[in-house]
Motif scaffolding. Structure first.
Motif, mmCIF file in Angstrom:
data_model
loop_
_atom_site.group_PDB
_atom_site.id
_atom_site.type_symbol
_atom_site.label_atom_id
_atom_site.label_comp_id
_atom_site.label_asym_id
_atom_site.label_seq_id
_atom_site.Cartn_x
_atom_site.Cartn_y
_atom_site.Cartn_z
ATOM 1 N N GLY A 1 -4.094 18.122 0.813
ATOM 2 C CA GLY A 1 -5.434 17.640 0.484
ATOM 3 C C GLY A 1 -6.364 18.763 0.055
ATOM 4 O O GLY A 1 -7.045 18.664 -0.966
ATOM 5 N N GLY B 1 -10.475 12.328 6.355
ATOM 6 C CA GLY B 1 -9.486 12.450 7.426
ATOM 7 C C GLY B 1 -10.050 11.677 8.606
ATOM 8 O O GLY B 1 -11.260 11.418 8.638
ATOM 9 N N ARG B 2 -9.205 11.323 9.560
ATOM 10 C CA ARG B 2 -9.753 10.580 10.704
ATOM 11 C C ARG B 2 -10.820 11.403 11.410
ATOM 12 O O ARG B 2 -11.801 10.904 11.903
ATOM 13 N N ALA C 1 -3.231 11.002 0.127
ATOM 14 C CA ALA C 1 -2.329 11.985 0.750
ATOM 15 C C ALA C 1 -2.418 11.934 2.271
ATOM 16 O O ALA C 1 -1.970 12.858 2.940
ATOM 17 N N LYS D 1 -0.178 5.373 5.781
ATOM 18 C CA LYS D 1 0.411 5.605 4.466
ATOM 19 C C LYS D 1 0.463 4.305 3.665
ATOM 20 O O LYS D 1 -0.212 4.161 2.638
ATOM 21 N N PHE E 1 0.849 10.030 -2.680
ATOM 22 C CA PHE E 1 1.688 11.142 -2.230
ATOM 23 C C PHE E 1 2.837 10.611 -1.382
ATOM 24 O O PHE E 1 2.696 10.381 -0.182
ATOM 25 N N TRP F 1 7.284 13.978 -3.378
ATOM 26 C CA TRP F 1 7.245 15.438 -3.239
ATOM 27 C C TRP F 1 8.431 15.949 -2.424
ATOM 28 O O TRP F 1 8.838 15.326 -1.442
ATOM 29 N N MET G 1 2.488 19.529 6.330
ATOM 30 C CA MET G 1 3.243 19.086 7.501
ATOM 31 C C MET G 1 4.591 19.770 7.661
ATOM 32 O O MET G 1 5.013 20.041 8.779
HETATM 33 N N1 LIG Z 1 3.933 18.885 3.068
HETATM 34 C C1 LIG Z 1 5.050 18.471 2.512
HETATM 35 O O1 LIG Z 1 6.022 19.230 2.347
HETATM 36 C C2 LIG Z 1 5.156 17.058 2.001
HETATM 37 C C3 LIG Z 1 6.349 16.682 1.396
HETATM 38 C C4 LIG Z 1 6.470 15.383 0.917
HETATM 39 C C5 LIG Z 1 5.393 14.515 1.034
HETATM 40 N N2 LIG Z 1 4.244 14.897 1.639
HETATM 41 C C6 LIG Z 1 3.167 13.914 1.765
HETATM 42 O O2 LIG Z 1 1.947 14.442 1.292
HETATM 43 C C7 LIG Z 1 0.883 13.962 2.072
HETATM 44 C C8 LIG Z 1 0.054 15.127 2.572
HETATM 45 O O3 LIG Z 1 0.901 15.964 3.343
HETATM 46 P P1 LIG Z 1 0.405 17.303 4.040
HETATM 47 O O4 LIG Z 1 1.526 18.226 4.077
HETATM 48 O O5 LIG Z 1 -0.866 17.721 3.409
HETATM 49 O O6 LIG Z 1 0.137 16.759 5.509
HETATM 50 P P2 LIG Z 1 -0.931 17.244 6.572
HETATM 51 O O7 LIG Z 1 -1.252 18.681 6.392
HETATM 52 O O8 LIG Z 1 -0.428 16.790 7.896
HETATM 53 O O9 LIG Z 1 -2.203 16.391 6.182
HETATM 54 C C9 LIG Z 1 -2.257 15.015 6.326
HETATM 55 C C10 LIG Z 1 -3.683 14.634 6.592
HETATM 56 O O10 LIG Z 1 -3.766 13.216 6.669
HETATM 57 C C11 LIG Z 1 -4.823 12.915 7.547
HETATM 58 N N3 LIG Z 1 -4.588 11.589 8.105
HETATM 59 C C12 LIG Z 1 -3.554 11.175 8.879
HETATM 60 N N4 LIG Z 1 -3.701 9.886 9.186
HETATM 61 C C13 LIG Z 1 -4.844 9.477 8.609
HETATM 62 C C14 LIG Z 1 -5.536 8.245 8.569
HETATM 63 N N5 LIG Z 1 -5.084 7.185 9.219
HETATM 64 N N6 LIG Z 1 -6.685 8.174 7.876
HETATM 65 C C15 LIG Z 1 -7.178 9.254 7.236
HETATM 66 N N7 LIG Z 1 -6.568 10.443 7.223
HETATM 67 C C16 LIG Z 1 -5.419 10.548 7.907
HETATM 68 C C17 LIG Z 1 -4.786 13.985 8.627
HETATM 69 O O11 LIG Z 1 -6.086 14.301 9.084
HETATM 70 P P3 LIG Z 1 -6.603 13.649 10.480
HETATM 71 O O12 LIG Z 1 -5.604 14.015 11.507
HETATM 72 O O13 LIG Z 1 -7.970 14.221 10.695
HETATM 73 O O14 LIG Z 1 -6.660 12.201 10.233
HETATM 74 C C18 LIG Z 1 -4.212 15.187 7.908
HETATM 75 O O15 LIG Z 1 -5.180 16.159 7.613
HETATM 76 C C19 LIG Z 1 1.478 13.151 3.210
HETATM 77 O O16 LIG Z 1 1.344 11.795 2.914
HETATM 78 C C20 LIG Z 1 2.924 13.551 3.210
HETATM 79 O O17 LIG Z 1 3.751 12.495 3.611
HETATM 80 C C21 LIG Z 1 4.095 16.153 2.140
#
Ligand SMILES: NC(=O)c1ccc[n+]([C@@H]2O[C@H](COP(=O)([O-])OP(=O)(O)OC[C@H]3O[C@@H](n4cnc5c(N)ncnc54)[C@H](OP(=O)(O)O)[C@@H]3O)[C@@H](O)[C@H]2O)c1
Length: 669
Positions: free
Chosen positions: A329, A348-349, A404, A428, A450, A491, A499
């Motif tokens: 994000g 974000g939450r 995302a 999601k 995403f 991705w 994550m």
């Molecule tokens: N990183 C990777 O390698 C990767 C690979 C493939 C796909 N993706 C996808 O890309 C997206 C972003 O990944 P990321 O790596 O940036 O993950 P991340 O760093 O864990 O960020 C995800 C964010 O989503 C927010 N979130 C979770 N539940 C929520 C909700 N119900 N409402 C609003 N916000 C919410 C969280 O903030 P709060 O806790 O404050 O809500 C968190 O900051 C995800 O959907 C993931 O599945 C990531």
């Protein structure tokens, strides 16, 4: 971010399925720098273009020059040697003209090798095209050892085909009967089509069962093909998409085309050249064909009447980023700001709850971007409704959504309770659905979801995550079917932040062939994906050979067949090598050898130091859960060819398991 360089266009441009070779000078500190060339899409056709570093080649490629991929430079050096040998000037327009003439070869290799997988002794029917792809394809097919049936519509083409050595050069009129007569009624295995209407359909009828129909025309009715000709593969191609989506393949083809020209294997082609004043006429006449447009010196360029490059990100509205404070994000927020966005809504939450998020907000504001850091749960419909309502009331109109938000809660199917399923699906999948439903009235130009590679290749223990991501993929398709913007991105692994990086999974995933990419690379891919016209794209860095070796079950699935053919020999070779090692050692040390192998694999999966693993302790007691067990099973199979059960693994110690493996490899205990 890679530095952008401005290139005043000059020399020669080639338009082929919206692909243009363009030359100019790199702007360094406002002054023209070294000569460069690159490839653009037709939408980018303008008097000045900017390409990120790495997307162009220094025309005077000096050793150590930073610009351009190594392969591009390699191709250009080969080209230059070819020109010099022929005593032709290496002035930039010539280099570019030659480079432009490589494009038909790239198209031909893409069609015959990549799509049709043309084999030695197969028969191929090649129809005429104005852009030289037919002549290039004839040459490529002949080098592959195929028998070429080429049709022509004019004498010039007929003569050219004969000079190139096509086996059968046939007039368009009556080509069906001619092919049938020459092949004793058998027909051909591959058709390279550039026609539409009846001639295209008749060409289709010439295909043998399991034939491949490669279509550059894209007007052919796919459903008709599928319904009437089972077992026939249809491929619609364009070179621009190849460059966007598989740049490494594009570059490899470019390199081989240049090498083929240098070594005299291929004859050079000259694309038809139009003057810049005729650009509109030329583009209209060209439709989708390759053409070349000659442009004067940069200073004398007229403003181009053709489509100007549309900027991807706009400043006249708001972009909503859910999961906006996560790894992806925040990266995305800065990318949007750098691309000209002026109003962002990050959600974000917890809102901007971390010091990192606050620091990022300052950085974004310093760039002149107005940011609303919203605290909302996108898995709750009322939160989404309120969010959209507030944007409508207080912010510039919502023009883009990037969804995302997401969480992980991995569990094997037996442990997957409804709550755990919901925890992952709600933010999601349901979040995406609420955004889809409640932004219908917004003037969106993009809606990017995403998703994850997991939805394409699966991952043990990620049933909930895979399902949620698969929903996103389908939503992107459904939105497109409704005429709404929609792009689902599967991705791979993001390094540095997010994550996967947080869990320090990079090394482990890499050992399975799932390499990572940096934030810059991710945003480069995002830009290419958004500039394309796809509902769904996988953006990943995967070593399929390694992945298939560790994931034996998919290796036999049809979906991976074309990859697994390549992967098998190495798999077999690794096991053979281990067998040989075991054979050559004393019987008494074989178990010890396998214990060492097992310890290495187990330590990596459990992320424990190898020396902490006691070979006499049950792996279950060491903390090996069923998720880890599944991974270990795949690794053991990849290294030894022996399939152990999860129960074996959890209920055994390494010494017992080594004995089982030894037995499985044919050494009686
Ligand atoms: N990183 C990777 O390698 C990767 C690979 C493939 C796909 N993706 C996808 O890309 C997206 C972003 O990944 P990321 O790596 O940036 O993950 P991340 O760093 O864990 O960020 C995800 C964010 O989503 C927010 N979130 C979770 N539940 C929520 C909700 N119900 N409402 C609003 N916000 C919410 C969280 O903030 P709060 O806790 O404050 O809500 C968190 O900051 C995800 O959907 C993931 O599945 C990531």
């Amino acid at each position: 971010m890679p530095a952008a360089h401005t290139i005043p266009a000059g020399g020669l441009r080639q338009h082929g399925k919206t692909l243009i070779a363009v030359s100019g000078r790199r702007m360094a500190g406002g002054a023209p720098g070294p000569a460069v060339m690159g490839f653009l899409s037709i939408e980018q056709l303008a008097s000045h273009v900017s390409l990120p570093a790495g997307e162009f080649i220094e025309a005077q490629a000096q050793a150590g020059a930073s610009a351009g991929g190594a392969r591009f430079r390699h191709a250009m050096n080969r080209l230059r040697r070819f020109l010099t040998r022929r005593r032709q000037t290496t002035a930039i327009p010539d280099v570019v003209q030659r480079a432009a003439s490589l494009l038909p070869f790239v198209g031909a290799m893409h069609a015959l090798e990549h799509a049709a997988r043309l084999q030695r002794n197969e028969r191929i029917l090649i129809h005429p095209s104005d852009d030289g792809v037919d002549l290039a394809a004839t040459q490529v097919a002949l080098t592959l050892g195929a028998e070429v049936f080429a049709t022509y519509a004019d004498e010039g083409k007929r003569d050219a085909l004969r000079v190139l050595g096509a086996n059968h050069v046939l007039p368009m009129a009556g080509f069906v009967d001619a092919v049938l007569a020459l092949t004793h009624g058998k027909g051909v295995q591959v058709v390279l089509n550039t026609l539409d209407g009846e001639p295209a359909q008749k060409s289709l009828l010439l295909l043998t069962p399991f034939g491949r129909f490669v279509d550059f025309n894209k007007t052919f009715d796919q459903w008709h093909v599928l319904s009437t000709h089972h077992n026939i593969g249809l491929h619609t191609l364009d070179t621009r998409t190849l460059l966007d989506q598989e740049p490494a393949t594009f570059q490899a083809f470019l390199d081989r085309a240049a090498s083929g020209l240098e070594r005299g294997i291929f004859q050079p082609l000259e694309p038809p050249i139009f003057r810049i004043e005729e650009v509109d006429k030329a583009l209209e006449a060209a439709h989708d064909r390759n053409i070349a447009i000659e442009i004067g010196a940069a200073e004398t360029l007229p403003a181009l009447p053709a489509k100007q490059r549309e900027s991807l990100i706009r400043s006249d509205g708001s972009y909503l980023v859910t999961g906006g404070f996560g790894g992806f994000g925040l990266t995305l927020a800065f990318w949007l700001a750098d691309r000209g966005a002026k109003s962002l809504v990050l959600v974000g939450r917890r809102g901007a709850a971390t010091p990192e998020a606050e620091y990022a907000l300052d950085g974004l504001k310093a760039k002149g971007v107005s940011v609303w850091a919203a605290a909302a749960d996108v898995g709750k419909e009322e939160d989404v409704v309120n969010l959209i309502r507030e944007i409508q009331a207080k912010h510039p109109p919502l023009i883009g959504v990037f969804h995302a938000a997401g969480v992980l809660d991995d569990a094997m199917l037996t442990d997957l309770t409804l709550d755990r399923l919901r925890a992952v699906m709600q933010p999601k999948a349901m979040g995406a659905w609420y955004l889809h439903q409640h932004t219908r009235e917004s003037p969106l130009h993009c809606f990017v979801l995403f998703s994850s590679i997991s939805a394409l290749i699966g991952k043990p223990g990620q049933g909930n995550y895979v399902a949620a991501n698969a929903f996103l993929d389908q939503l992107a398709h459904a939105r497109r079917a409704e005429g709404l913007p929609g792009l689902g991105l599967n991705w791979g692994v993001l390094a540095e932040v997010g994550m996967a990086a947080r869990q320090e999974l990079d090394d482990l995933l890499e050992s399975y062939g799932l390499g990572s990419f940096t934030r810059d690379e991710a945003m480069r891919m995002l830009e290419l994906a958004m500039r394309g016209d796809h509902a769904q794209l996988g953006l990943m860095n995967v070593d399929w050979r390694t992945w298939l070796n560790v994931n034996r079950a998919p290796a036999v699935a049809l979906r991976y067949q074309h990859l697994s053919d390549d992967a098998m020999p190495e798999h077999g070779a690794a096991i053979q090598a281990l067998k040989k090692e075991l054979q050559d050692m004393d019987e008494g040390v074989r178990v010890g050898h396998l214990v060492t192998l097992l310890a290495g694999l187990t330590a990596r999966i459990m992320r424990l130091p190898e020396e902490n693993l006691d070979p006499a302790t049950l792996l279950g007691n060491l903390g090996l859960d069923s998720l880890m067990g599944t991974e270990l099973r795949g690794n053991v199979e990849a290294h030894t060819g022996v399939v152990l059960s999860i129960l074996d693994l959890q209920g055994g110690n390494m010494e017992q398991l080594a004995e089982k493996i030894l037995e499985g490899m044919g050494y009686p205990g």
